[in-house]
Enzyme design. Structure first.
Site, PDB file in Angstrom:
ATOM      1  N   GLY A 137       0.832  -1.196   0.000  1.00  0.00           N
ATOM      2  CA  GLY A 137       0.000   0.000   0.000  1.00  0.00           C
ATOM      3  C   GLY A 137       0.867   1.246   0.000  1.00  0.00           C
ATOM      4  O   GLY A 137       2.010   1.231  -0.477  1.00  0.00           O
ATOM      5  N   SER A 138       0.356   2.313   0.606  1.00  0.00           N
ATOM      6  CA  SER A 138       0.946   3.641   0.410  1.00  0.00           C
ATOM      7  C   SER A 138       2.352   3.806   0.960  1.00  0.00           C
ATOM      8  O   SER A 138       3.069   4.708   0.548  1.00  0.00           O
ATOM      9  CB  SER A 138       0.050   4.700   1.042  1.00  0.00           C
TER      10      SER A 138
END
Lengths: 635, 362
Positions: A290-291
């Site tokens: 993810g981020s």
């Protein structure tokens, strides 16, 4: 004349016999003097029987000398069947004390062997039991010292330390990996016996056991304890499927803390499943980051000069079209007009897609490779995963776009923290490690020492500085503000990744994470925390993982004695959020003069009068709005 | 006949035999206790034979040795008869794989031991009678040699290679001194080598035995076992040994330490010093024996005293070489020191004859 011939021959024979006697004497001399050492040793081996004495297993310390694993001394029952005089009586007495049947004990007592260890009933005896046996003074019955592994903090660092079996042999973790060092060598009480095993009336010889090598880890007990506590709290609070955390010194690759849930108690490893024991999640688990992975895209873009964070602008409409796919931003409706610094602060997906596109797949994947993804970091722990990346020829525009914001790649937590360390430490990728040194137990001589191992330079110093600055502003202004620590310049990045299963994404099932470090101008510690499928809360990295990381960072400030920073950036407050305020100096003032200055705070008085003689906290300290200031009044 | 006998020799023999009895106690009491629940079992036997032997020695030392000249045929005849009888199951008993004993209670009598002495007497007479013919192989040498081989064959039926070879070798020694040309012994040597090869072919276990002395560790639990156990006794003894009674190898490690390998135990308990003393004793007795032979005025006495001494010498040297690993293991006891009633008895009787010859010389 004939006599003289006989006499000559007799004398000749006598000469020959003298020669033969000298030959015999010479041979005896050879055996007794020249071969003495060898024969003496062999013969001693033949005559002596050994009662083995277990060595102490090497102690495991944290970096500051806190004991993480040591030994407790116990006794074990050993029989020398040939020396036992009354089989029946001995069997009965021992069976009674140990609480086993007569038949079972008789098998040990009557065994045709030189030394019989009563296993397992006679192992690790309590003091009372061994005392009772010792009092019997039975011939052929011996109690020998055995040491038992002890983990003073029980489950702390359990996956990494591992555990040992009944014979003190390492079965998992560092106990297994470094077993040959930690084990040591058996000593013995040597007694002399005849060829039938009966003890001879000669002095016993004591051979000292050689204790195992001591091991010092890079772990910092205080930070480790903080991580364990935070993970326990997270488990209680969110009841997630799994949770994990790592803390590292970004400038060296030394692991300061590492843990995950579920964990286990090494002293009772039998009560856990092999998955629970073997999966050291921070190095084993692979999932879409993810981020937090955006740090890699950001670093690559800055290094390649494809973006000017403050001056380049981007308009986020809430989604971006890439070929046939429409990639949405996590924020419904988008972030609108923003600089690329704001793209980073907001963790705006379409913005990162653009960065990925500007880099192109060759360059982005080159940096992913340079940062060490897709292969094991080589950390000195077993069970490390290597993660999965797209192979470059299969990367189309969509894959490039998703990779840029951390989807479609699979990485391990240790890879991430190692890579981000490189991004913020000035650009050098280090091999992570956990064993600092091995020391000989008596002299403390260093047998093996791990030094920081730089692998390659990934970023320029300047680029790394920009990355730090951008990540600091994520914490002061953006999604990471829950990790803000006043005065210590925290940098970080949140992550929220949907879990993939069987080719699709699970609904409402996220791994939320946070990668944080401090101080942002010269990072001394980096912490990564991930929580898998938290329940009863909106699953965002910023809301769940960032506060956990913040608590660990807070404890680390103390543990590592990190100095407060001058000129730290002011947090960008949201509406309704409490702010930090600097306390003014009110000592010597009249109360009525001072009150307007202390408006943001709650004030408590003590003493009588109107003049302020003392204030707590003192001037210059920063506290949150609404917190209390105590004033001592005098006439 | 009021002449002095060799008292130095007599005292040496008595001291040496007593030392042997002490050592038999030290070497055997562990085994004796274990097997017979009587630590003194072997010492008592040996002591009994020592007393009889000493008595016989003193008596024989007073009997004119020339009487054996006339008795020799009868003596040997009785021995040959016994050698045949002992082979018959039910009469002879088997110990350690050889049917060599007449068992009388717990005692054992070995006719081959008696034959050894009787045949020396017989050969001494033969040599002195055929003095002129001894350089003629066919007429002088072959008849006595043929008879020797016959006796060897009888003894090998038990089988007892050790005693057999001592018998043959002592006769060869006598023949050599008796004037048989040296070249003849070379030929015999060649025949001997061929003979040994034949014996090995007949019983291959002998080859392993023969080779094991070179490197006993090749087969530490088989053919090398005794040798290794012997070395483990001698080696750790060092210069001064563990002291009397402190042998470790006698604690069931060295099998039957009181017999063939008693010298190992002596080495272990008294070290190199003890070895020097024991070999000096032997050398002294041999020296005195040869001197008696040299001084003897008649041929029969000369041959007889030489034969008895040479047999003792050869047996001692052979035993010591076996025990120290110079030659392959052969079942030969050490005169005076090893346990064995018949052996001690006959050795002492032989010494009695020797003493008598010494008395007649001066």
């Amino acid at each position: 004349m004939f006599f003289s011939s006989i006499h000559k021959r007799i004398k000749l024979i006598f000469l020959v016999s003298i020669f033969l006697f000298f030959l015999i004497i010479g041979k005896v001399f050879y055996i007794q003097v020249i071969q003495y050492q060898k024969l003496h040793k062999y013969a001693n081996d033949l005559w002596s029987r050994n009662l083995p004495i277990e060595p102490n297993r090497g102690t495991i310390y944290d970096r500051n000398g806190t004991v993480l694993a040591n030994n407790l001394t116990t006794t074990s029952l050993v029989l020398i069947p040939n020396q036992i005089e009354d089989m029946e009586d001995t069997t009965q007495k021992l069976a009674d004390i140990l609480g086993v049947t007569y038949e079972e004990m008789y098998q040990h007592v009557s065994k045709k062997t030189s030394i019989e260890r009563v296993h397992p009933e006679g192992r690790r005896l309590s003091f009372d039991v061994s005392d009772e046996i010792a009092k019997l003074k039975l011939p052929g019955v011996y109690l020998v010292k055995e040491s038992k592994r002890n983990y003073p903090y029980d489950t702390l660092l359990s996956h990494t330390l591992g555990f040992v079996g009944i014979d003190n042999q390492g079965l998992s973790g560092l106990e297994l990996m470094y077993n040959s060092y930690l084990t040591g060598e058996y000593g013995a009480i040597k007694y002399f016996s005849d060829a039938k095993g009966n003890k001879l009336n000669l002095n016993e010889v004591y051979e000292k056991p050689q204790d195992g090598v001591n091991m010092t880890l890079t772990i910092d007990y205080q930070i480790q304890q903080s991580l364990e506590r935070e993970l326990d709290n997270a488990m209680l609070k969110y009841n997630p499927d799994q949770a994990l955390g790592i803390a590292m010194n970004p400038k060296t690759g030394e692991i300061l803390a590492i843990s995950s849930r579920p964990n286990f108690s090494p002293s009772h490893y039998q009560n856990y499943t092999t998955e629970e024991i073997n999966r050291n999640l921070p190095i084993w688990a692979t999932y879409e980051p993810g981020s937090t992975f955006k740090i890699i895209t950001l670093s690559a873009s800055l290094e390649e000069g494809v973006v000017d964070l403050e001056n380049d602008h981007f308009y986020d409409s809430g989604s971006i079209q890439v070929e046939n796919a429409r990639i949405k931003c996590w924020k419904h409706g988008g972030h609108g007009e923003e600089t690329f610094l704001q793209v980073v602060e907001n963790s705006c997906n379409p913005g990162f897609v653009v960065l990925g596109q500007r880099l192109g797949k060759e360059k982005l994947f080159h940096y992913i490779d340079e940062f060490g993804f897709g292969k094991k970091t080589g950390v000195d722990l077993n069970g490390e995963g290597s993660g999965i990346l797209f192979s470059l020829d299969k990367v189309g525009p969509v894959e490039l776009a998703t990779t840029a914001f951390g989807q479609g790649v699979s990485v391990t937590p240790i890879q991430q923290i190692t890579a981000v360390s490189a991004a913020i430490n000035g650009g050098i990728l280090y091999q992570p490690y956990i064993v600092k040194s091995l020391n000989e137990p008596e002299t403390n001589t260093v047998i093996l020492e791990h030094k920081p191992t730089p692998i390659r330079k990934v970023l320029q110093e300047e680029t790394s500085k920009k990355v730090r600055m951008a990540l600091e502003s994520v914490v002061t202004n953006g999604t990471g503000r829950n990790a803000f620590i006043d005065g210590y310049r925290v940098g970080g990045k949140t992550g929220t990744a949907q879990k993939a299963q069987n080719g699709g994404y699970l609904v409402g099932n996220y791994i939320v994470s946070f990668m944080g470090f401090l101080p942002a101008d010269d990072p001394e510690i980096i912490v990564y925390v991930a929580v898998d499928h938290a329940k009863g809360i909106t699953q965002y990295g910023g809301t769940i993982a960032a506060p956990i990381a913040r608590n660990i960072l807070l404890d680390s400030i103390d543990a590592l004695s990190i100095q407060k920073r001058e000129g730290s950036s002011e947090k960008n407050y949201q509406i309704g959020e409490k702010k930090y305020q600097t306390i003014p100096n009110v000592v010597g003032m009249n109360v009525n003069e001072a009150l307007p200055l202390l408006k943001p705070f709650k004030v408590e008085y003590s003493g009588t009068g109107e003049t302020i003689s003392y204030q707590s906290p003192s001037a210059g300290e920063r506290i949150l709005e609404g917190e209390t200031i105590r004033l001592l009044l005098s006439e | 006949m009021k002449k002095n006998m060799d008292y130095g020799l007599l005292i040496s023999i008595l001291l040496f035999s007593l030392f042997g009895i002490l050592m038999i106690y030290s070497a055997s009491h562990i085994w004796a206790e274990y097997k017979f629940h009587d630590a003194f079992k072997f010492v008592k036997n040996q002591g009994f034979f020592f007393l009889i032997g000493t008595f016989l020695m003193v008596v024989i030392s007073k009997i004119d040795y020339k009487k054996y000249y006339d008795l020799s045929n009868k003596l040997l005849g009785v021995c040959v008869l016994l050698l045949i009888l002992v082979l018959i199951p039910g009469i002879g008993t088997i110990r350690n794989g050889s049917r060599s004993w007449f068992g009388i209670g717990s005692f054992g009598i070995q006719p081959s031991e008696f034959t050894k002495l009787a045949f020396i007497i017989f050969t001494s007479k033969y040599l002195s009678k055929n003095e002129k013919d001894m350089n003629k192989i066919k007429k002088g040498v072959l008849p006595i040699l043929g008879f020797t081989l016959f006796l060897f064959f009888l003894i090998m039926l038990q089988p007892d290679f050790g005693t057999g070879s001592i018998l043959v070798m002592s006769i060869l020694g006598l023949l050599y001194v008796g004037g048989v040309p040296f070249s003849f012994f070379l030929k015999i040597g060649i025949v001997g080598v061929v003979g040994v090869a034949g014996l090995i072919l007949a019983a291959p276990y002998r080859l392993a035995r023969i080779l094991s002395f070179l490197d006993p560790w090749k087969d530490p639990l088989g053919s090398g076992f005794q040798m290794i156990q012997s070395l483990y006794a001698i080696g750790p003894g060092g210069l001064f040994g563990f002291g009397f009674g402190n042998s470790r190898q006698k604690h069931f490690y060295l099998p039957e330490p009181q017999t063939d390998f008693i010298f190992s135990i002596i080495s272990e308990e008294f070290g190199f010093l003890g070895v020097l003393i024991v070999t000096s004793f032997f050398l002294f007795i041999v020296y005195r024996g040869f001197q008696i032979s040299l001084k003897s005025k008649d041929l029969f006495g000369k041959y007889l005293s030489f034969g008895i001494t040479f047999q003792l010498l050869f047996q001692a040297v052979m035993n010591l070489m076996v025990v120290t690993g110079l030659i392959p293991v052969t079942g030969v006891t050490l005169p005076f020191l090893s346990y064995g009633g018949s052996s001690l008895l006959i050795t002492l009787c032989g010494m009695g004859i020797l003493l008598n010859i010494s008395r007649n010389n001066t």
